[in-house]
Structures are given as structure tokens and as C-alpha cells.
Design a protein around this motif. Structure first.
Motif, mmCIF file in Angstrom:
data_model
loop_
_atom_site.group_PDB
_atom_site.id
_atom_site.type_symbol
_atom_site.label_atom_id
_atom_site.label_comp_id
_atom_site.label_asym_id
_atom_site.label_seq_id
_atom_site.Cartn_x
_atom_site.Cartn_y
_atom_site.Cartn_z
ATOM 1 N N LEU A 166 0.809 -1.221 0.000
ATOM 2 C CA LEU A 166 0.000 0.000 0.000
ATOM 3 C C LEU A 166 0.843 1.271 0.000
ATOM 4 O O LEU A 166 0.298 2.360 -0.141
ATOM 5 N N ILE A 167 2.146 1.113 0.147
ATOM 6 C CA ILE A 167 2.930 2.356 0.206
ATOM 7 C C ILE A 167 3.490 2.767 -1.165
ATOM 8 O O ILE A 167 4.057 3.844 -1.295
ATOM 9 N N ILE A 168 3.298 1.920 -2.154
ATOM 10 C CA ILE A 168 3.677 2.282 -3.527
ATOM 11 C C ILE A 168 2.464 2.035 -4.429
ATOM 12 O O ILE A 168 1.928 0.930 -4.460
ATOM 13 N N VAL A 169 2.040 3.059 -5.144
ATOM 14 C CA VAL A 169 0.920 2.906 -6.071
ATOM 15 C C VAL A 169 1.478 2.657 -7.464
ATOM 16 O O VAL A 169 2.276 3.451 -7.974
ATOM 17 N N ASN A 170 1.076 1.555 -8.052
ATOM 18 C CA ASN A 170 1.599 1.131 -9.357
ATOM 19 C C ASN A 170 3.126 1.170 -9.335
ATOM 20 O O ASN A 170 3.731 0.606 -8.443
ATOM 21 N N ASP A 171 3.753 1.865 -10.306
ATOM 22 C CA ASP A 171 5.225 1.883 -10.334
ATOM 23 C C ASP A 171 5.769 3.234 -9.897
ATOM 24 O O ASP A 171 6.877 3.627 -10.284
ATOM 25 N N SER A 172 5.004 3.944 -9.095
ATOM 26 C CA SER A 172 5.450 5.260 -8.635
ATOM 27 C C SER A 172 6.806 5.170 -7.935
ATOM 28 O O SER A 172 7.131 4.163 -7.301
ATOM 29 N N LEU A 173 7.575 6.231 -8.045
ATOM 30 C CA LEU A 173 8.871 6.271 -7.362
ATOM 31 C C LEU A 173 8.741 6.900 -5.980
ATOM 32 O O LEU A 173 9.685 6.900 -5.199
ATOM 33 N N THR A 174 7.585 7.451 -5.690
ATOM 34 C CA THR A 174 7.379 8.116 -4.399
ATOM 35 C C THR A 174 6.528 7.251 -3.485
ATOM 36 O O THR A 174 5.460 6.779 -3.880
ATOM 37 N N SER A 175 7.028 7.048 -2.269
ATOM 38 C CA SER A 175 6.302 6.226 -1.299
ATOM 39 C C SER A 175 5.261 7.060 -0.559
ATOM 40 O O SER A 175 5.380 8.287 -0.482
ATOM 41 N N ALA A 176 4.320 6.352 0.027
ATOM 42 C CA ALA A 176 3.352 7.002 0.910
ATOM 43 C C ALA A 176 4.073 7.599 2.121
ATOM 44 O O ALA A 176 5.138 7.125 2.531
ATOM 45 N N THR A 199 2.246 -1.578 4.633
ATOM 46 C CA THR A 199 1.356 -0.424 4.705
ATOM 47 C C THR A 199 1.956 0.599 5.665
ATOM 48 O O THR A 199 3.180 0.560 5.919
ATOM 49 N N ILE A 200 1.147 1.510 6.182
ATOM 50 C CA ILE A 200 1.639 2.458 7.182
ATOM 51 C C ILE A 200 0.960 2.177 8.524
ATOM 52 O O ILE A 200 -0.123 1.593 8.572
ATOM 53 N N ALA A 259 -9.154 16.726 -0.171
ATOM 54 C CA ALA A 259 -8.206 17.454 -1.022
ATOM 55 C C ALA A 259 -6.772 17.268 -0.529
ATOM 56 O O ALA A 259 -5.819 17.465 -1.282
ATOM 57 N N LYS A 260 -6.623 16.881 0.745
ATOM 58 C CA LYS A 260 -5.267 16.724 1.317
ATOM 59 C C LYS A 260 -4.794 15.276 1.255
ATOM 60 O O LYS A 260 -3.749 14.941 1.827
ATOM 61 N N ARG A 261 -5.552 14.398 0.624
ATOM 62 C CA ARG A 261 -5.208 12.975 0.625
ATOM 63 C C ARG A 261 -3.826 12.735 0.011
ATOM 64 O O ARG A 261 -3.445 13.371 -0.959
ATOM 65 N N ASP A 262 -3.093 11.822 0.612
ATOM 66 C CA ASP A 262 -1.768 11.447 0.110
ATOM 67 C C ASP A 262 -1.956 10.551 -1.116
ATOM 68 O O ASP A 262 -2.314 9.375 -0.984
ATOM 69 N N ALA A 263 -1.702 11.106 -2.297
ATOM 70 C CA ALA A 263 -1.947 10.368 -3.541
ATOM 71 C C ALA A 263 -1.007 9.171 -3.683
ATOM 72 O O ALA A 263 -1.237 8.293 -4.517
ATOM 73 N N ASN A 264 0.035 9.132 -2.876
ATOM 74 C CA ASN A 264 0.982 8.006 -2.956
ATOM 75 C C ASN A 264 0.617 6.860 -2.021
ATOM 76 O O ASN A 264 1.330 5.859 -1.972
ATOM 77 N N PHE A 265 -0.474 7.013 -1.284
ATOM 78 C CA PHE A 265 -0.910 5.919 -0.420
ATOM 79 C C PHE A 265 -2.076 5.195 -1.087
ATOM 80 O O PHE A 265 -3.065 5.808 -1.467
ATOM 81 N N GLN A 266 -1.938 3.897 -1.201
ATOM 82 C CA GLN A 266 -2.936 3.103 -1.937
ATOM 83 C C GLN A 266 -4.277 3.024 -1.183
ATOM 84 O O GLN A 266 -5.323 2.882 -1.797
ATOM 85 N N GLY A 267 -4.212 3.035 0.146
ATOM 86 C CA GLY A 267 -5.444 3.101 0.943
ATOM 87 C C GLY A 267 -6.227 1.809 1.055
ATOM 88 O O GLY A 267 -7.123 1.685 1.902
ATOM 89 N N PHE A 268 -5.910 0.845 0.211
ATOM 90 C CA PHE A 268 -6.655 -0.426 0.124
ATOM 91 C C PHE A 268 -5.717 -1.464 -0.469
ATOM 92 O O PHE A 268 -4.898 -1.154 -1.332
ATOM 93 N N GLY A 269 -5.837 -2.704 -0.006
ATOM 94 C CA GLY A 269 -5.039 -3.776 -0.607
ATOM 95 C C GLY A 269 -5.736 -5.104 -0.438
ATOM 96 O O GLY A 269 -6.653 -5.252 0.388
#
Ligand SMILES: [Fe+2]
Length: 223
Positions: free
Chosen positions: A61-71, A139-140, A115-125
Motif C-alpha cells: 500500500l505504500i507504492i501505487v503502481n510503479d510510482s517512485l514516491t512512497s506514501a 502499509t503504514i 483534497a489533502k489525501r496522500d496520492a501516494n498511499f494506496q489506501g486499500f489492498g
């Protein structure tokens, strides 16, 4: 014996599932402690199961797809087993988790501060159990949001059975005693069974945590 610690070495995420199978042999024999089993109490699903599932629904959940930025948040290896009423592992159970991000925002349109949601956190798995009944997520560590102590939501889905929902909490969290959902579990042992340590992983330079939460279902699948 600490499988999450073994799993927490820095590895590319594609190797998660391989590492899990290495840990399997370390678990106790099925059914060994059946007398001591406490059936996991069912708890409300709550209003924030994602109203639109993310495109990425894997167990990281801390990486969305192949993003380089973690949650943002304290990285936590969350693992456990799905057990039947006798203490034997349940295979082919779908384990789903969802939780708010480090700012308290869910992957849900009705969540406050979306609006403040961390777009790098998957939130679900999701994780499908194998013969060991184990599941694993990266996850976190959950955080509090207004009205709730930190928690992670779980749904267990098994063919022919109603969806089972529960929540997992952090041992030592001062807000636990004031949480209405947690206090709603009347039996003290059942209540204690959903509160687990989030312990530092030994030698983790990144300060990772590990938590282990076994879920004991109230049925035994037919062989
Ligand atoms: Fe919640």
C-alpha cells in the motif's frame, strides 16, 4: 520466530510473495493451540470502504503502481493467518484491508479533508491466502482521525460465506480506551485479541514496524 522481521529486508516489491513462502515453514503446526483460540469479533465495516477501488489493489500500500514516491507514514509489515474455528489455516480466503492515510483521509469521497489525501498511499489492498492461511501487507502504521483511535479495517471474503469485517488496533495506544467501536466488543478477551503490538523491526535502518494479527473465523471450510 518473527516472520515479519525476515520479510522486512529491503527487497524489490515483486519479491514479496516469494518472501512470504519462505516464512511459511516457521509457523506453528496447524491446530496446535486450538483450545486457546479466541474467535475474532466481528466489527462494523464503517462508512469508508473505498467507494471506487484503486487501479492498484496489491499488498503493497505504500507504492501505487510503479510510482517512485512512497506514501507518507511509518512503514509497517502487517501479517497474520486466517484460521478456521479449529485453528487450521484457511486457504483461498481474500483478505482486504483499508485505512486512512497519514493525514487521516480515506480513499472515499465522503472522507474529510479529501483534497489533502496522500496520492501516494494506496489506501486499500488485497491478498489471497494459500495453504498456510497467511497474508501479508506493507502499509503504514494507522493514525487517529476525529472520533476514532488508530485502526486498520479488514474484510475476509470466502466462497459461500457472508463477508466478515473486523478492525485491528495498536497496543498501547492511549485512545483505545475511549474508542466506541473497540469498547463495543463486550468480552475482554475478544477485545484484547484485536489489539496487537506494532513493534520495531530489528536492524531496520528505515525504522520499519511489524504487526501480526491472526484472524479466527467462526467456521471450518468443508474439505
Ligand atoms: Fe475507520
Amino acid at each position: 520466530m518473527n516472520p515479519p522481521a525476515l520479510l522486512a529486508l529491503p527487497e524489490p516489491r515483486r519479491r514479496f510473495l516469494t518472501r512470504l513462502s519462505c516464512a511459511t515453514a516457521l509457523f506453528a503446526a496447524p491446530g496446535a493451540f486450538a483450545e486457546a483460540l479466541i474467535r475474532t469479533p466481528e466489527q462494523t465495516e464503517g462508512p469508508f470502504y473505498p467507494d471506487k477501488l484503486p487501479l492498484d489493489t496489491d499488498n503493497d500500500l505504500i507504492i501505487v503502481n510503479d510510482s517512485l514516491t512512497s506514501a507518507i507514514g511509518d512503514i509497517t509489515w502487517l501479517s497474520g493467518r486466517i484460521l478456521d474455528a479449529k485453528g487450521d489455516p484457511i486457504r483461498n480466503a481474500t483478505v482486504e484491508i483499508w485505512q486512512c492515510d497519514n493525514r487521516g483521509v480515506y480513499l472515499h469521497n465522503g472522507s474529510d479533508n479529501k483534497a489533502k489525501r496522500d496520492a501516494n498511499f494506496q489506501g486499500f489492498g488485497r491478498f489471497l491466502t494459500g495453504s498456510s492461511g497467511e497474508y501479508l501487507f506493507r502499509t503504514i502504521k494507522p493514525v487517529a482521525y476525529p472520533g476514532r483511535t488508530p485502526h486498520i479495517h479488514f474484510a475476509i471474503k470466502f466462497k459461500g460465506r457472508d463477508k466478515f469485517t473486523t478492525q485491528c488496533y495498536i497496543q498501547g495506544e492511549p485512545q483505545n480506551d475511549r474508542d466506541g467501536v473497540l469498547r463495543g466488543i463486550a468480552d475482554a478477551k475478544a477485545r484484547a485479541s484485536v489489539i496487537v503490538p506494532f513493534a520495531p523491526v530489528k536492524n531496520s535502518k528505515a525504522g520499519e514496524l511489524a504487526a501480526k494479527f491472526d484472524i479466527v473465523m467462526g467456521f471450518t471450510p468443508e474439505a
